[in-house]
Design an enzyme around this catalytic site. Structure first.
Site: not given
Length: 387
Positions: A187, A271, A353
């Site tokens: 992340d 991502e 997170d």
């Protein structure tokens, strides 16, 4: 073993004669690019015709025989031909919707570089000699080339800080890393550059912020100088050196981080971030640019390809932050300053997170297992994203 193309970049220190020759070559490459781009643009707008590489090459021959552009004969012809090939590639990417329309090159803003193929350089016993030069370049060989590697192309460049570099493209063997079972979700963030699904947080070095005072000082001194003066050139060089220091430190840190992630995990799940849209948030644009998420992704892509690892990219609208990693319940929108939250369904307390990294890893495992999608798809884009 796997054969890959790798570029080995070194710094070198040219003599005054070599620097003048290379500077002249940079200018001719830029001129040929601009002339060919203008010819292609005019042909399309006036006659709706596509100009091919061969036609551009014929134009280059005509330009060399003209009185106004006769100076193009003073430099090696190979970098000029390579400029036409790069322009052809740029138009191909544009037609495939992979890039924007090619732009004109500027003497002050564009990268000063020239590419030489095998016919225009000679590499032997650690000595590199370019066409039109009588002496080899004084290259600082900070690391050796792989045994038996023969450069196929050599790219010479000069950065805004006045440093000279030579990049040698070689085809060499890379040994894939041994297969392991670990999969990590990553992340990306600002306070923590990356948070791993294992719970580890890697702090953001904030390279630009650390040198912000020094950068502001030299920029103020540059603003006080008179345009066109020698002092302005000196002040501009000092600004460029600060920027180069920031960029070099950032790149070094990202290389070490991505190498570790690829070495220690069989698959890395990240991502698909729209960095361009996120930088429209003027409160976060500077911090997002300093984090260099796109550069980190590019490093992960080619390193995973080299060393036999998998890189999985989750959907851009996958709600990794607002989904409870324990029960799957999706919470409402979470403000950026809320770093911990409790699930209304199961009561689990989440670190924002770490929860996102765990969800990203789970989505990546689903893709690796059966090619499944990564979750609910579409929602309106918000400037600044969810960071």
């Amino acid at each position: 073993m796997k054969m890959v193309k790798r570029a080995y970049k070194y710094r070198f220190y040219p003599t005054p004669e070599q620097a003048a020759e290379l500077t002249r070559t940079f200018g001719c490459v830029r001129k040929v690019w601009n002339l060919a781009l203008e010819a292609r643009t005019t042909a399309w707008h006036q006659r709706h015709e596509h100009v091919s590489y061969l036609q551009s090459s014929a134009m280059l021959t005509q330009w060399k025989h003209s009185d106004d552009l006769g100076y193009l004969n003073e430099v090696s012809s190979v970098p000029l031909q390579q400029a036409l090939r790069h322009l052809q590639s740029a138009f191909t990417r544009f037609r495939d919707n992979q890039a924007r329309y090619p732009r004109y090159k500027s003497r002050k803003k564009s990268r000063a570089s020239a590419e030489y193929t095998r016919s225009a350089f000679r590499y032997r016993d650690g000595r590199l000699r370019l066409a039109k030069m009588t002496a080899p370049l004084a290259v600082v060989w900070s690391r050796p080339l792989p045994d038996g590697a023969e450069p196929s192309t050599v790219t010479v460049s000069r950065d805004p800080a006045g440093r000279w570099f030579v990049s040698l493209l070689c085809e060499c063997a890379v040994e894939p890393h041994p297969a392991i079972d670990t999969v990590v979700g990553v992340d990306a963030g600002i306070t923590s550059l990356v948070t791993l699904s294992s719970g580890e947080k890697i702090a953001n070095p904030r390279h630009e912020r650390r040198d912000r005072d020094r950068l502001a000082l030299v920029q103020r001194r540059l603003a006080r100088t008179q345009k066109g003066s020698a002092n302005r050139d000196k002040a501009r060089l000092k600004v460029a050196r600060v920027h180069a220091r920031i960029a070099d430190r950032r790149k070094d840190f990202l290389h070490k981080l991505t190498t570790r992630l690829v070495r220690d995990n069989q698959a890395v799940v990240i991502e698909d971030l729209s960095v361009r849209n996120m930088t429209r948030n003027h409160h976060l644009a500077r911090a997002i640019s300093d984090a260099a998420w796109r550069q980190m992704r590019a490093m992960l892509e080619y390193k995973c390809q080299w060393y036999g690892r998998d890189l999985v990219v989750t959907g851009r609208w996958y709600p990794s932050t607002t989904t409870c990693s324990a029960c799957g319940h999706r919470a409402g929108p979470l403000p950026l300053n809320l770093r911990q939250w409790d699930c209304a369904n199961c009561g689990t307390r989440h670190d924002r997170d770490i929860n996102a990294a765990v969800n990203i890893r789970a989505a990546g495992l689903a893709v690796l297992a059966c090619g499944a999608g990564t979750g609910p798809a579409r929602e309106p884009s918000r400037a600044g994203g969810r960071r």
